[in-house]
Design a protein around this motif. Structure first.
Motif, PDB file in Angstrom:
ATOM      1  N   THR A 141      68.352  14.085  74.966  1.00 42.07           N
ATOM      2  CA  THR A 141      69.591  14.675  74.455  1.00 42.07           C
ATOM      3  C   THR A 141      69.769  16.105  74.938  1.00 42.07           C
ATOM      4  OG1 THR A 141      69.293  13.315  72.470  1.00 42.07           O
ATOM      5  CG2 THR A 141      70.904  15.090  72.344  1.00 42.07           C
ATOM      6  N   SER A 168      78.283  12.135  68.053  1.00 40.30           N
ATOM      7  CA  SER A 168      77.374  11.182  67.414  1.00 40.30           C
ATOM      8  C   SER A 168      78.097  10.055  66.699  1.00 40.30           C
ATOM      9  CB  SER A 168      76.473  11.926  66.404  1.00 40.30           C
ATOM     10  OG  SER A 168      75.765  12.980  67.018  1.00 40.30           O
ATOM     11  N   SER A 171      75.918   5.227  68.471  1.00 39.11           N
ATOM     12  CA  SER A 171      74.600   5.428  69.062  1.00 39.11           C
ATOM     13  C   SER A 171      74.161   4.164  69.786  1.00 39.11           C
ATOM     14  CB  SER A 171      73.573   5.804  67.994  1.00 39.11           C
ATOM     15  OG  SER A 171      73.329   4.718  67.123  1.00 39.11           O
ATOM     16  N   THR A 224      70.417   6.661  60.321  1.00 38.17           N
ATOM     17  CA  THR A 224      71.437   7.527  60.900  1.00 38.17           C
ATOM     18  C   THR A 224      71.688   8.746  60.023  1.00 38.17           C
ATOM     19  OG1 THR A 224      72.496   5.582  61.891  1.00 38.17           O
ATOM     20  CG2 THR A 224      73.805   7.592  61.769  1.00 38.17           C
ATOM     21  N   ASP A 231      69.276  17.059  61.876  1.00 41.31           N
ATOM     22  CA  ASP A 231      69.614  17.612  63.188  1.00 41.31           C
ATOM     23  C   ASP A 231      69.701  19.135  63.100  1.00 41.31           C
ATOM     24  OD1 ASP A 231      70.256  17.797  65.816  1.00 41.31           O
ATOM     25  OD2 ASP A 231      72.344  17.195  65.589  1.00 41.31           O
TER      26      ASP A 231
END
Length: 297
Positions: A141, A168, A171, A224, A231
């Motif tokens: 990424t 996002s 995915s 997720t 993140d």
């Protein structure tokens, strides 16, 4: 002792006599060792959360004591007040809920749609397209951060929540995961029967595929949400310090010249509670999805 018994067709069947078979036990209760192992794993897994609560409820002067305190102190609410006063933590929690919720709903919906198409629909280039999607998982990424940031500047989205959500929305892992699940979970005969009743593809997806994919969707949604909630790098790059997410706010709490462990672990405890609550809500579906994938019946 083995004897041969003749049958109507003239052939002989071997019959074993004198051998006692043990009765089949359909369900065997686990022993004490299994319970001790599970209890040890539960303590080992839950101790970091309990230790965060202990440190968050103590004063910094107590943390250097030998032996360290293992009981819950009386400074928890004071540390919570300091955490919310040091950084915009309430704003960060709201941003993380919005970002994680939007990404989770989008990934589960689009991945289930794509998984249904790859698993049950027939079209030209299906396998090659799925292979290309899976191949994108091998690209780190971090390689796309600079061009992605330039795209967000050109689109005038830098510094907003849209810049965190947009990259996002779907995915490759979610598409592959739902494809593999729906291949086994939804019989082709059931789809053919729905088509024979006059259902369109959208109605088949909504009334047949979507209910059948609920266990896998719960697992994918949990993974997720955790990924989006934890993140750090991309929100740090694209957002401003006045409008952070939870992980960026935690890095601000831990960025002092002198490490304030009570303050840092108070923020960590606040950031962990929503994940625990989500697992408590979706736990039954998650365990059901894992068991359905592990036991084929």
């Amino acid at each position: 002792m083995t004897t041969f018994t003749p049958t109507r067709s003239g052939s002989r069947v071997a019959v074993v006599r004198g051998v006692r078979r043990k009765p089949y036990r359909a369900e065997r209760r686990p022993g004490k060792l299994a319970y001790l192992t599970l209890a040890g794993l539960a303590v080992f897994s839950g101790f970091p959360i309990y230790w965060s609560l202990v440190v968050a409820s103590q004063d910094n002067s107590v943390l250097g004591a030998v032996p360290p305190p293992f009981g819950i102190g009386s400074h928890l609410f004071e540390n919570l007040d300091r955490a919310f006063g040091t950084v915009p933590f309430l704003r960060a929690l709201t941003n993380s809920f919005v970002v994680s919720g939007a990404i989770t709903v989008s990934v589960v919906l689009f991945s289930t749609l794509a998984g249904f198409a790859f698993a049950k629909l027939r079209f030209r280039g299906r396998n090659a397209l799925l292979l290309m999607i899976v191949a994108t998982m091998m690209v780190p990424t971090q390689l796309g951060i600079i061009p992605l940031y330039l795209i967000m500047i050109k689109a005038h989205l830098a510094g907003t929540m849209y810049a965190v959500i947009a990259p996002s929305l779907v995915s490759a892992f979610g598409v592959f995961f739902m494809t593999q699940f729906l291949r086994e979970a939804v019989p082709t005969e059931l789809l053919e029967a729905a088509r024979a009743d006059g259902c369109s593809t959208i109605r088949i997806f909504w009334h047949v595929v979507l209910p059948a994919s609920r266990p896998a969707a719960a697992v994918l949604g949990m993974l997720t949400f955790m990924t989006a909630w934890n993140d750090f790098f991309w929100p740090l790059v694209v957002l401003t310090p006045e409008d952070p997410t939870v992980q960026v706010a935690l890095s601000t709490l831990a960025s002092g010249y002198v490490q304030d462990y009570s303050l840092s672990l108070t923020g960590t405890l606040i950031a962990t509670v929503p994940l625990l609550a989500l697992f408590g809500i979706l736990g039954r579906h998650i365990i059901g999805g894992i068991m359905q994938g592990a036991v084929k019946g």
